[in-house]
Motif scaffolding. Sequence first.
Motif, mmCIF file in Angstrom:
data_model
loop_
_atom_site.group_PDB
_atom_site.id
_atom_site.type_symbol
_atom_site.label_atom_id
_atom_site.label_comp_id
_atom_site.label_asym_id
_atom_site.label_seq_id
_atom_site.Cartn_x
_atom_site.Cartn_y
_atom_site.Cartn_z
ATOM 1 N N GLU A 261 -9.462 4.470 -0.787
ATOM 2 C CA GLU A 261 -8.618 5.520 -0.016
ATOM 3 C C GLU A 261 -7.201 4.758 -0.689
ATOM 4 O O GLU A 261 -6.790 3.574 -0.612
ATOM 5 C CB GLU A 261 -8.422 5.486 1.252
ATOM 6 C CG GLU A 261 -9.563 6.030 1.448
ATOM 7 C CD GLU A 261 -9.996 6.726 3.281
ATOM 8 O OE1 GLU A 261 -9.185 5.582 4.052
ATOM 9 O OE2 GLU A 261 -10.910 7.066 3.836
ATOM 10 N N SER A 262 -6.332 5.634 -0.707
ATOM 11 C CA SER A 262 -4.259 5.413 -1.413
ATOM 12 C C SER A 262 -3.842 6.361 -0.490
ATOM 13 O O SER A 262 -4.036 7.664 0.348
ATOM 14 C CB SER A 262 -4.080 6.043 -2.578
ATOM 15 O OG SER A 262 -5.237 4.867 -3.090
ATOM 16 N N PRO A 263 -3.277 5.610 -0.197
ATOM 17 C CA PRO A 263 -1.591 6.706 1.046
ATOM 18 C C PRO A 263 -1.201 7.756 0.231
ATOM 19 O O PRO A 263 -2.137 8.382 -1.005
ATOM 20 C CB PRO A 263 -0.797 5.295 0.781
ATOM 21 C CG PRO A 263 -1.080 4.690 0.164
ATOM 22 C CD PRO A 263 -1.668 4.270 -0.511
ATOM 23 N N GLU A 264 -1.367 9.242 1.182
ATOM 24 C CA GLU A 264 -1.392 10.419 0.501
ATOM 25 C C GLU A 264 -0.009 11.311 2.327
ATOM 26 O O GLU A 264 -0.520 10.547 3.261
ATOM 27 C CB GLU A 264 -2.495 11.263 0.455
ATOM 28 C CG GLU A 264 -3.623 11.174 1.652
ATOM 29 C CD GLU A 264 -4.514 11.654 2.156
ATOM 30 O OE1 GLU A 264 -3.700 13.213 2.353
ATOM 31 O OE2 GLU A 264 -5.900 12.023 2.150
ATOM 32 N N PRO A 265 0.300 12.733 1.472
ATOM 33 C CA PRO A 265 0.328 12.614 2.747
ATOM 34 C C PRO A 265 0.264 13.251 3.855
ATOM 35 O O PRO A 265 1.345 12.305 4.867
ATOM 36 C CB PRO A 265 1.391 14.283 2.305
ATOM 37 C CG PRO A 265 1.343 13.744 0.869
ATOM 38 C CD PRO A 265 0.388 12.957 0.462
ATOM 39 N N ALA A 266 -0.440 13.045 4.598
ATOM 40 C CA ALA A 266 -0.763 13.113 5.380
ATOM 41 C C ALA A 266 -1.547 11.979 6.183
ATOM 42 O O ALA A 266 -1.111 11.657 7.475
ATOM 43 C CB ALA A 266 -2.605 13.987 5.651
ATOM 44 N N LEU B 275 -0.961 2.222 4.606
ATOM 45 C CA LEU B 275 -2.087 1.503 4.330
ATOM 46 C C LEU B 275 -2.724 0.801 5.308
ATOM 47 O O LEU B 275 -1.628 -0.217 6.215
ATOM 48 C CB LEU B 275 -1.998 0.717 3.212
ATOM 49 C CG LEU B 275 -2.247 1.195 1.479
ATOM 50 C CD1 LEU B 275 -2.633 0.379 0.633
ATOM 51 C CD2 LEU B 275 -3.528 1.756 1.662
ATOM 52 N N LEU B 276 -3.968 0.396 5.583
ATOM 53 C CA LEU B 276 -4.378 -0.095 7.314
ATOM 54 C C LEU B 276 -5.476 -1.219 6.536
ATOM 55 O O LEU B 276 -6.295 -1.027 6.005
ATOM 56 C CB LEU B 276 -5.615 0.062 7.581
ATOM 57 C CG LEU B 276 -5.809 -0.355 8.968
ATOM 58 C CD1 LEU B 276 -4.760 -0.662 10.050
ATOM 59 C CD2 LEU B 276 -6.907 0.576 10.368
ATOM 60 N N ARG C 155 5.917 -3.767 3.556
ATOM 61 C CA ARG C 155 6.414 -2.477 4.084
ATOM 62 C C ARG C 155 5.643 -1.592 3.380
ATOM 63 O O ARG C 155 4.529 -1.718 2.347
ATOM 64 C CB ARG C 155 7.393 -1.480 3.786
ATOM 65 C CG ARG C 155 8.667 -1.896 4.205
ATOM 66 C CD ARG C 155 10.592 -1.461 3.757
ATOM 67 N NE ARG C 155 10.223 0.234 4.239
ATOM 68 C CZ ARG C 155 10.880 0.513 4.682
ATOM 69 N NH1 ARG C 155 12.039 0.476 3.896
ATOM 70 N NH2 ARG C 155 10.842 2.340 5.323
ATOM 71 N N GLY C 156 4.688 -0.352 4.250
ATOM 72 C CA GLY C 156 3.682 0.636 4.316
ATOM 73 C C GLY C 156 2.834 0.128 4.543
ATOM 74 O O GLY C 156 1.186 0.829 4.515
ATOM 75 N N VAL C 157 2.214 -1.032 4.980
ATOM 76 C CA VAL C 157 0.420 -1.961 5.146
ATOM 77 C C VAL C 157 0.534 -2.567 6.490
ATOM 78 O O VAL C 157 1.813 -3.184 7.471
ATOM 79 C CB VAL C 157 0.486 -3.092 4.278
ATOM 80 C CG1 VAL C 157 0.020 -4.099 4.735
ATOM 81 C CG2 VAL C 157 0.805 -2.739 2.821
ATOM 82 N N VAL D 124 -9.460 -2.016 3.209
ATOM 83 C CA VAL D 124 -7.823 -0.545 2.760
ATOM 84 C C VAL D 124 -9.129 0.517 3.560
ATOM 85 O O VAL D 124 -9.754 1.408 2.797
ATOM 86 C CB VAL D 124 -7.652 -0.419 1.011
ATOM 87 C CG1 VAL D 124 -6.994 0.481 0.632
ATOM 88 C CG2 VAL D 124 -7.718 -1.737 0.718
ATOM 89 N N SER D 125 -7.875 1.490 4.587
ATOM 90 C CA SER D 125 -7.945 2.856 4.665
ATOM 91 C C SER D 125 -6.594 3.019 4.550
ATOM 92 O O SER D 125 -6.234 2.778 5.365
ATOM 93 C CB SER D 125 -8.115 2.532 6.192
ATOM 94 O OG SER D 125 -9.329 1.756 6.637
#
Length: 679
Positions: free
Chosen positions: A561-566, A570-571, A640-642, A671-672
Amino acid sequence: MEEKNLYPTICPYCSLGCGFFLEVKEGKVAGLSYMPGHPVNEGSLCPKGNASTEILTHPDRLLHPLQKTETSWKEIGWEEAMSLAATKMGSALKEYGPDALAFLGSAKCSNEENYLFQKIARLLGTNNVDNCARLCHASTLTGLGKSLGAGAMTNPLSDLENSDCIFVVGSNFAENHPVISRWILRAKERGAFVIVADPRRTPSTWLSDLFLRLRPGTDVALLNGMMHVIVSEGLQDREFIRKRTLGFERLEKILSEYAPEAASAITGVPAGDIIKAAREYAKANAAAILYSMGITQHISGTDNVIACSDLALICGQVRKKGAGIFPLRGQNNVQGACDMGALSEYFPGYGKVGDKEAAARLKKIWAAEKLSEKPGLTTAKMSEAAHAGKLKALYLLGEDPVNSHPDSLNVRKALEKLDFLVVQDIFMTDTAEYADLILPAAAWAEKEGSFTSTERRVQWVSRAIAPPGEAKADLEILQGFAEKLGLGLEYRDAGEVLAEISRAAPMYGGITKERLLQAYGVSWPCPESGHPGTPIMHTERFNTPDGLARLIPVEYRLPAESPEPAYPFLLTTGRTGLHYNGGSMSRRSSFLLEKEPELFVEINPSDAQTMKIEEGNNIILETRRGSTQAKARLTERVSRGVFFMPFHFSGTNMLTGDALDREAGIPEFKVSACRVRRV
Ligand code: SF4
């Protein structure tokens, strides 16, 4: 007044195998005292070790066998419980065949218990037996197995003291295996250079001379980038590569694609830092690689481990003091549960299921007519088989998959589909709520047996106190179950089981109870009596058939999984210093719970500001699998972002996914893609 007696024991939490003494007075635990002579911890214990006796006297301990009724549970006697377990498992076997049964062993139980557990499964005709190593270090078994011929730590932990460079990747050892910080600090006092690669800034990074903050899931690119530098600058150990390895040319070819700038673009680590790390590691007289679940719990977990091994091998950084590969396992007997064959694809001692010679050896020792040649179901596949209606009955030994497996809502549904579930444990767990039968087990200090630590040290634990209520040692329960099934399996005690293990698993060949009782255990391989054990492996040859290590090229792959608009964030999940695994033990310690009482999520302050989240707010995290609530902790530890969440509380694994490493079957906990909102 009776005096206090001191019983030597080992910590029931993590895999380091720290020793201490249990103080027993009038048959009850009166405290603990330290064991300064122990070669791993030299008397010190982390908070979990110090709190370990709390679980022995906790009022939640299971005291009687419990059978589920329409509305609740009823206490039943052992005779009835054993008959029920055997009848239900036996009828599933008769009606649907052996592969309708599955057995999930426990890395908290002893070697002897896991050995007997997998023996029961295999004598019933199935290899559907696994343990929680599948969730933490299965990729160590596959990766180091392919590369070195043995999926185990190469050197003793204390040997880190002799390293000149320590490269830590995906391990927050200072919090999660804190006792080894002593060895790393001593190395630093001698001038060792410490490199830590991690997506999070943790207490382990405070000890580093160079911190490589990489994006989650990009470890192969970092390791290949370092190897590119080493090879292009001619820093590899040519003689070692020539004499002791195979496959350098193929490896060299793919490294050409990982110039530091290219590796930097993938990992986010500055190219200059990749070059510095590579030079420090390759030029050290003795360099160690220390890793943990930060690299194993990915769909590329096996590749990550292989890349670590490739790095060590091209620099000749194995087979000597202070050099080596140090996988830090999770629970206290992960290594042992795997050694004992509580794995769907391996017999005791790592004979491969399907290998005729391995099966023939075992059949002789067990006087068994036949063993299944078909590899069994791994833990994740057991869930799938339950959903498909193919798995009918499951025996769980001391594990809590509802909290420790990924995509836990799906796990709950799988458990509901079973015709029969037996759970054997010391406490009621979220998983046990789904059981038809619960069997109360003794905790570690209430029984005897051997445990194998992450450094392959096999140690003996003696019974110090009696179990509470009607709880029994797991070995005794398993023997009772086997007897009802007509399998026999009569052993006088755990020592007699260990004697059989020494024949079934060649690396335990010279290990006996008497020997282990002498002092601080023995490191396997110890193939025969009189052998001193093997603290450092691979000194003359690797464990492959021709004695040569394999250099195996691996390529960087995107996580599942990678970040996407929905789901734009990243967890990543992991451990904290104060809790352990699914928390069934550590959340019952008032000492630990007071310090870390609830589920939290780390968020970078810039992300928090954008979303108007403040410290301590309750927030909801959502992934494609589910949602859970946690307290926001604003910290620069994460980029940021994680986001980071510990997995010791119910809820975390509702979020994680079940994408698997194709060789090891380990899920990608790390990674989720997720999103977040305020409550
Ligand atoms: Fe126990 Fe591990 Fe802590 Fe040692 S480091 S005391 S084995 S939890």
